[in-house]
Design an enzyme around this catalytic site. Sequence first.
Site, short mmCIF file in Angstrom:
data_model
loop_
_atom_site.label_atom_id
_atom_site.label_comp_id
_atom_site.label_asym_id
_atom_site.label_seq_id
_atom_site.Cartn_x
_atom_site.Cartn_y
_atom_site.Cartn_z
N GLU A 453 0.81 -1.22 0.00
CA GLU A 453 0.00 0.00 0.00
C GLU A 453 0.85 1.27 0.00
O GLU A 453 0.71 2.12 0.87
CB GLU A 453 -0.97 -0.03 1.18
CG GLU A 453 -2.00 -1.13 1.00
CD GLU A 453 -2.99 -1.25 2.15
OE1 GLU A 453 -4.19 -1.43 1.87
OE2 GLU A 453 -2.56 -1.18 3.31
N GLU A 520 -4.54 -9.90 -0.14
CA GLU A 520 -5.37 -9.80 1.07
C GLU A 520 -6.81 -10.06 0.65
O GLU A 520 -7.30 -9.46 -0.31
CB GLU A 520 -5.26 -8.42 1.72
CG GLU A 520 -3.91 -8.12 2.33
CD GLU A 520 -3.82 -6.74 2.97
OE1 GLU A 520 -4.90 -6.19 3.31
OE2 GLU A 520 -2.71 -6.23 3.13
#
Length: 998
Positions: A453, A520
């Site tokens: 991220e 994820e």
Amino acid sequence: MTATKPRLAWLSDPTVFEINRVPAHSDHQFFASKDQTKKLTQSLNGTWRVHLEPDLALQDLAFTKPDFDHQHFKYIQVPGHLQTQGFDGHKYVNTQYPWDGHEELRPPKVPAKNKVASYIKTFTVADELLDKPLFISFQGVATAFYVWLNGHFVGYSEDSFTPSDFELTPYLTEGENYLAVEVFKYSSASWIEDQDFWRLNGIFRDVFLYATPTTHLFDLNVSATLDDDYQTGLLTVTPTLTGELSERTLKVSLLAPDKKLVFEKIVPLSSDLKVATTITDVCAWSAERPDLYELELTLVDQNDEVVEFSTVKVGFRRFELKDGLMHLNGKRIVFKGVNRHEFDPIRGRAVTKEDMLWDIKFMKRHNINAVRTSHYPNQSLWYHLCDEYGIYLIDEANLESHGSWQKLGACEPSWNVPGNLPEWQATCLDRANSMYARDKNHPSVLIWSLGNESYAGKDIELMGDYLREKDPSRLVHYEGVTWNREFDQITDIESRMYAKPAEIEEYLQNDPQKPYISCEYMHAMGNSLGGFKLYTDLEKYPHYQGGFIWDYIDQALYQEVDGHKRLAYGGDFYDRPSDYEFCGNGLVFADRTVSPKAKEVKELYANVKLLPDQTGVTLKNDNLFIDTSDYFFTAKVLQDGHVVWQKDYRLNVLPQETKHFELDYPEVTEGEVIHEVTQRLAHDTTYAQAGFEVAFGQAVYPKLPKFVPTKAPKVVLGDVNIGLSGENFEVLLSKDKGGIVSLKYFGQEFITRTPQLTFWRPMTDNDRGAGHGFDRAMWLAAGKFAKVVDLKVETLENAVQVTYTYELPLPEKVLVTVTYTVDGAGKVNLKATYPGHANLPSLPTFGLEFKLPKRLENLSYYGRGPAENYLDRKEGSRLGLFETTAKKEVAPYLLPQETGLHSDVRTLSVTDQTGLGLKVSADQQAFSASLLPYSTMMLEEALHQDELPQVPFTYLRLLAAEMGVGGDDSWGAPVHERYWLKANEPLTLAVTFEPYQK
């Protein structure tokens, strides 16, 4: 690296991230003797002195001098965090930076309130390390630190999660040495260490000294791959040597998994030394068969004396992109993975070997074959254990800058780092190299990840280029390109976070250019993991190669409250800003007790699928390399939940094959019949004993009970109550209270209050994130404030039937009926009917909640168990007979919420300690039920488990059905529509009560 700026200026300069640090290197072990008794290391773990100042303006460098009086310094344990030992407050945030709202900062500035910890350790060098070059290794320090020895500056380093080594030799003194370490909470590195975790700092991993002999194997690069036949091992050993090379030799020995010598060669030392060989009929490494060879490297001087002995475990395996898919040893691989933070509720990220062993055994027992080291390189020992036990790793660099480009969920990269900024380039490459250099020899590492991220840009692209150049044997992963497809070339894998099953399927059906993983998915926050099967069903598409559940363990810390200890989450320590309970996403709770969600993972991740039928069982072996000969299979026949026949079989199916086996089930003609087959370990393993169940399968041939009244009861039609009675029982049905107010068997009362209609379940974390409360709020009070608008009494053959009609307090007129049919044998049949109504939101649940005397706290049931299960999470629960208690049924989610439900229930009994109680049986259709020490509203209102009250009641919920719990994510994804209770569809609860004596 050298730096000319003042020392403290390094903290806010991203171009300065190390001073005098030893180049990163492999984590191989080395000794001064071949028997490994002469260690060349000395631990500095243990008790240190420390003093914490609130900001750098108050720092006092006098502590770096050996004559400093440090008696006022407190004691601290290393490894360990400052926060977990009371030296600083806890703070948990996810995306936002921890100083947000307190200081207005932009990269690379650091907060003015930058706490600084001054550590002191004195040591005497062990005899076996004397008279040799001496180094110190800090395996993990957050976030930036300076080192002095005996008053001399040694070095500086950032990157919290990879080792920082410094040479101490020039600064040593005879006898006691004085080590001073200054640790800053924040530095420019904090902008790229914005992981979703507790912001803990200090010296939290091992610290040790090591000495190097006159000739030293500084670094080792071992390539152990397979030839195109996948049976011939190709070994290349490339050592990097320091010290004296002339007249010295290196003996390279390779021992097979059975310890037999398979290769040996003696070569003279040189600066460009390389040894290569082939190994025929190699035992290839995989998670299914983690066969390890042992490589021994012996440095010998001209007198044939051992100078240094090194050893490293070697796994031969080949990981590659082949026909656009990821292949291991020639076979398409599917990652059945989980993301893992290093965490312990007492020690924070300073986890121990015991913690790691517990974790890896849990994973093997639950059919998890892969871990993403979210979001930083883990302790070195973890990689050795994954090599040994067989776990595939995505090794992730310590890089996350989430808060610099995403604000309140929106992509806003106007000042994101590192991006294309040249001043961040070197530190990003350094982090990639530090990870690679240490972990390159571990067969468990299949993929390098460039962090998490951090958006995208040239700096991250260069990290990927660097790793591909250094290590073409592995793939490069980076999910962040999904936010900026201009940099799609960064990643070898199409990796997404929290993509819905339909979105993934769309990619898979439209000429996918890269293999797909969800780095994820299945956000396991609170009561979650609903709909997991929708993802594992995608394995039918070749390009779908699995995913990694978020995440493995709850990040919760122990907190003392009013004399007792509880697991606390963000904000509980008055830390602001905070993201509160968002740290609780684990398959295991923070104290390493297993959550009910893990059952679903174990079954859906199982490599062998068992499909029983009326004649036998079909075994589908999804393993890539092993057959089923190391397992035995237990077949059972159950009649109404009771085992009436059982037999063990040895059934062998080759990898990637499916086979049906005829089994000699006996014929059972009465009751409900279940054919069950379980897969069990035939031998002890490193993670479980023989007999351990790996997976199960059931075939159910339903036959549900039906209420048939046998004789008429005695009837008393009172002014307020309708009394129905017979031998040893009495029922009172109230006209003004709207239902049953008394149910007595053998003189004991089982009703404390009229049961309440319920349309609400305590909200889960997923419910809150998806706006469930706003969308369905009308159902919260629908049962509590329903009013009786009609009462009807009918006399039937052998029974009396009383029907209450309720109008619900809803914007649309909805009438619900509850009918009690009582016969003379003491059976009470209850039928609650919701007729269905358009123009209303879907229902959370439908049924009745009974407030029972507290003594009725034991539960036996024939339904799905033993763990709680739901409409969208019951693949891991089997139909059978189970016993538990109301207290045990409460899963200790960080935030109290829906828990303890069992679906497909046929019968249940609630009893006291004498075995006396009530039996509830299905009437032609199964129901859902829970028995808890708390009511729906108690669970709804509490913010922690210790806030739940002690009450003198037990609460029994009998439900027609309940909506799923969801799990795609916890901030907006609704439960999949197929698992809703749609308002326009009727629902009926039909059960029968009778007395029960165990």
